[in-house]
Design a protein around this motif. Structure first.
Motif, PDB file in Angstrom:
ATOM      1  N   PHE A  51     -40.625 -62.703  30.919  1.00  0.00           N
ATOM      2  CA  PHE A  51     -39.766 -62.524  32.086  1.00  0.00           C
ATOM      3  C   PHE A  51     -40.666 -62.645  33.299  1.00  0.00           C
ATOM      4  N   SER A  52     -40.165 -63.258  34.374  1.00  0.00           N
ATOM      5  CA  SER A  52     -41.021 -63.525  35.532  1.00  0.00           C
ATOM      6  C   SER A  52     -40.349 -63.141  36.835  1.00  0.00           C
ATOM      7  N   LEU A  53     -41.181 -62.979  37.847  1.00  0.00           N
ATOM      8  CA  LEU A  53     -40.715 -62.688  39.200  1.00  0.00           C
ATOM      9  C   LEU A  53     -41.473 -63.616  40.143  1.00  0.00           C
ATOM     10  N   ASP A  54     -40.729 -64.369  40.944  1.00  0.00           N
ATOM     11  CA  ASP A  54     -41.315 -65.267  41.928  1.00  0.00           C
ATOM     12  C   ASP A  54     -41.308 -64.543  43.276  1.00  0.00           C
ATOM     13  N   ALA A  55     -42.476 -64.155  43.748  1.00  0.00           N
ATOM     14  CA  ALA A  55     -42.592 -63.385  44.994  1.00  0.00           C
ATOM     15  C   ALA A  55     -42.850 -64.270  46.208  1.00  0.00           C
ATOM     16  N   SER A  56     -42.703 -65.581  46.077  1.00  0.00           N
ATOM     17  CA  SER A  56     -43.028 -66.476  47.199  1.00  0.00           C
ATOM     18  C   SER A  56     -42.134 -66.231  48.414  1.00  0.00           C
ATOM     19  N   GLY A  57     -40.868 -65.869  48.215  1.00  0.00           N
ATOM     20  CA  GLY A  57     -39.984 -65.560  49.341  1.00  0.00           C
ATOM     21  C   GLY A  57     -40.434 -64.307  50.080  1.00  0.00           C
ATOM     22  N   TRP A  58     -40.859 -63.300  49.320  1.00  0.00           N
ATOM     23  CA  TRP A  58     -41.355 -62.050  49.900  1.00  0.00           C
ATOM     24  C   TRP A  58     -42.632 -62.292  50.699  1.00  0.00           C
ATOM     25  N   LEU A  59     -43.455 -63.235  50.247  1.00  0.00           N
ATOM     26  CA  LEU A  59     -44.746 -63.505  50.887  1.00  0.00           C
ATOM     27  C   LEU A  59     -44.709 -64.684  51.858  1.00  0.00           C
ATOM     28  N   LYS A  60     -43.549 -65.260  52.065  1.00  0.00           N
ATOM     29  CA  LYS A  60     -43.420 -66.450  52.914  1.00  0.00           C
ATOM     30  C   LYS A  60     -44.029 -66.213  54.301  1.00  0.00           C
ATOM     31  N   GLY A  61     -44.860 -67.151  54.723  1.00  0.00           N
ATOM     32  CA  GLY A  61     -45.467 -67.097  56.039  1.00  0.00           C
ATOM     33  C   GLY A  61     -46.697 -66.213  56.151  1.00  0.00           C
ATOM     34  N   THR A  62     -47.127 -65.582  55.066  1.00  0.00           N
ATOM     35  CA  THR A  62     -48.260 -64.657  55.126  1.00  0.00           C
ATOM     36  C   THR A  62     -49.579 -65.289  54.695  1.00  0.00           C
ATOM     37  N   ASP A  64     -50.571 -65.195  51.863  1.00  0.00           N
ATOM     38  CA  ASP A  64     -51.021 -64.239  50.853  1.00  0.00           C
ATOM     39  C   ASP A  64     -50.468 -64.666  49.500  1.00  0.00           C
ATOM     40  N   TYR A  65     -51.028 -64.137  48.448  1.00  0.00           N
ATOM     41  CA  TYR A  65     -50.540 -64.439  47.103  1.00  0.00           C
ATOM     42  C   TYR A  65     -50.808 -63.255  46.183  1.00  0.00           C
ATOM     43  N   LEU A  66     -50.130 -63.242  45.051  1.00  0.00           N
ATOM     44  CA  LEU A  66     -50.278 -62.149  44.091  1.00  0.00           C
ATOM     45  C   LEU A  66     -51.683 -62.135  43.514  1.00  0.00           C
ATOM     46  N   ALA A  67     -52.277 -60.946  43.458  1.00  0.00           N
ATOM     47  CA  ALA A  67     -53.607 -60.780  42.873  1.00  0.00           C
ATOM     48  C   ALA A  67     -53.520 -60.101  41.510  1.00  0.00           C
ATOM     49  N   CYS A  68     -52.644 -59.107  41.383  1.00  0.00           N
ATOM     50  CA  CYS A  68     -52.477 -58.440  40.096  1.00  0.00           C
ATOM     51  C   CYS A  68     -51.094 -57.801  40.026  1.00  0.00           C
ATOM     52  N   VAL A  69     -50.635 -57.603  38.811  1.00  0.00           N
ATOM     53  CA  VAL A  69     -49.330 -56.992  38.568  1.00  0.00           C
ATOM     54  C   VAL A  69     -49.462 -56.012  37.406  1.00  0.00           C
ATOM     55  N   SER A  70     -48.554 -55.048  37.394  1.00  0.00           N
ATOM     56  CA  SER A  70     -48.471 -54.128  36.265  1.00  0.00           C
ATOM     57  C   SER A  70     -47.011 -53.748  36.079  1.00  0.00           C
ATOM     58  N   LEU A 112     -41.950 -52.470  38.119  1.00  0.00           N
ATOM     59  CA  LEU A 112     -42.983 -53.460  38.403  1.00  0.00           C
ATOM     60  C   LEU A 112     -43.798 -53.044  39.622  1.00  0.00           C
ATOM     61  N   THR A 113     -45.077 -53.322  39.594  1.00  0.00           N
ATOM     62  CA  THR A 113     -45.934 -53.135  40.762  1.00  0.00           C
ATOM     63  C   THR A 113     -46.657 -54.451  41.003  1.00  0.00           C
ATOM     64  N   LEU A 114     -46.489 -54.967  42.224  1.00  0.00           N
ATOM     65  CA  LEU A 114     -47.124 -56.216  42.644  1.00  0.00           C
ATOM     66  C   LEU A 114     -48.154 -55.887  43.713  1.00  0.00           C
ATOM     67  N   VAL A 115     -49.353 -56.436  43.580  1.00  0.00           N
ATOM     68  CA  VAL A 115     -50.410 -56.245  44.570  1.00  0.00           C
ATOM     69  C   VAL A 115     -50.914 -57.626  44.958  1.00  0.00           C
ATOM     70  N   THR A 116     -51.059 -57.847  46.264  1.00  0.00           N
ATOM     71  CA  THR A 116     -51.499 -59.152  46.742  1.00  0.00           C
ATOM     72  C   THR A 116     -52.983 -59.156  47.075  1.00  0.00           C
ATOM     73  N   GLN A 117     -53.498 -60.346  47.291  1.00  0.00           N
ATOM     74  CA  GLN A 117     -54.904 -60.534  47.629  1.00  0.00           C
ATOM     75  C   GLN A 117     -55.235 -59.836  48.945  1.00  0.00           C
ATOM     76  N   GLN A 118     -54.278 -59.758  49.882  1.00  0.00           N
ATOM     77  CA  GLN A 118     -54.514 -59.122  51.171  1.00  0.00           C
ATOM     78  C   GLN A 118     -54.189 -57.625  51.168  1.00  0.00           C
ATOM     79  N   GLY A 119     -53.802 -57.076  50.015  1.00  0.00           N
ATOM     80  CA  GLY A 119     -53.576 -55.637  49.906  1.00  0.00           C
ATOM     81  C   GLY A 119     -52.131 -55.179  50.006  1.00  0.00           C
ATOM     82  N   ARG A 120     -51.184 -56.093  50.140  1.00  0.00           N
ATOM     83  CA  ARG A 120     -49.778 -55.666  50.121  1.00  0.00           C
ATOM     84  C   ARG A 120     -49.469 -55.137  48.733  1.00  0.00           C
TER      85      ARG A 120
END
Length: 175
Positions: A51-62, A64-70, A112-120
């Motif tokens: 199962f997947s989650l596409d966070a590109s809409g949440w991160l649009k214009g930043t 930034d990208y996903l660094a880790c998930v749990s 779900l917990t999503l963490v981005t490269q920039q710390g979001r």
């Protein structure tokens, strides 16, 4: 910033993917947004599926990208056939999770917990309905390290299938 690398040899199923939209600006206008519960496609209690989650809409214009998930299943009751997160990883820019088991006729929550490269950091629940068309079954055993750490399909490994690990024992992953 470096964009996530594509993970060769494995692709998440588009049939079980949710696109996470940008946060609404309704609060700025004095309105209260309704709480919409995210839900993945139903699964059987005997299924072991990605199962997947596409966070590109949440991160649009930043930029930034996903660094880790749990992920965890707070609705699990301790039974061998409970819904389980077998692994969680960032793959091809998506938050990917492999789920197994589940008690038929229930709706389970995967936190779900999503963490981005920039710390979001974003923590959100996603529902999964467990269909009644088959009996509950324990989830399959996935490849893992000696300490039980699961190895998602984007784990770097040598030609003899030995997983490469960091100094703290975590597997190296191709994001």
């Amino acid at each position: 910033m470096t964009a996530p690398l594509l993970s060769p040899g494995w692709r998440p199923s588009p049939a079980r993917m949710i696109k996470l939209a940008a946060v609404s600006d309704l609060r700025l206008r004095g309105l209260v947004a309704c709480q919409a519960q995210l839900s993945w496609a139903p699964k059987s209690g005997a299924d072991n599926l990605d199962f997947s989650l596409d966070a590109s809409g949440w991160l649009k214009g930043t930029e930034d990208y996903l660094a880790c998930v749990s992920a965890c299943v707070p609705t699990a009751t301790g039974l061998e056939t409970d819904l389980r997160v077998l692994w969680a990883t960032v793959m091809s820019g998506l938050a990917c999770f492999f789920l197994g088991g589940g008690i038929p006729g229930t709706v389970q929550t995967v936190q779900l917990t999503l963490v981005t490269q920039q710390g979001r950091r974003l923590t959100l629940p996603v529902s999964v309905a467990i269909r009644t068309d088959s009996a509950a079954a324990p989830s399959v055993c996935v490849p893992h390290l000696a300490d039980g750490t699961p190895l998602p399909p984007n784990t770097l490994s040598l030609q003899n299938d030995v997983a490469l690990t960091t100094n703290d024992g975590k597997p190296y992953l191709i994001a």
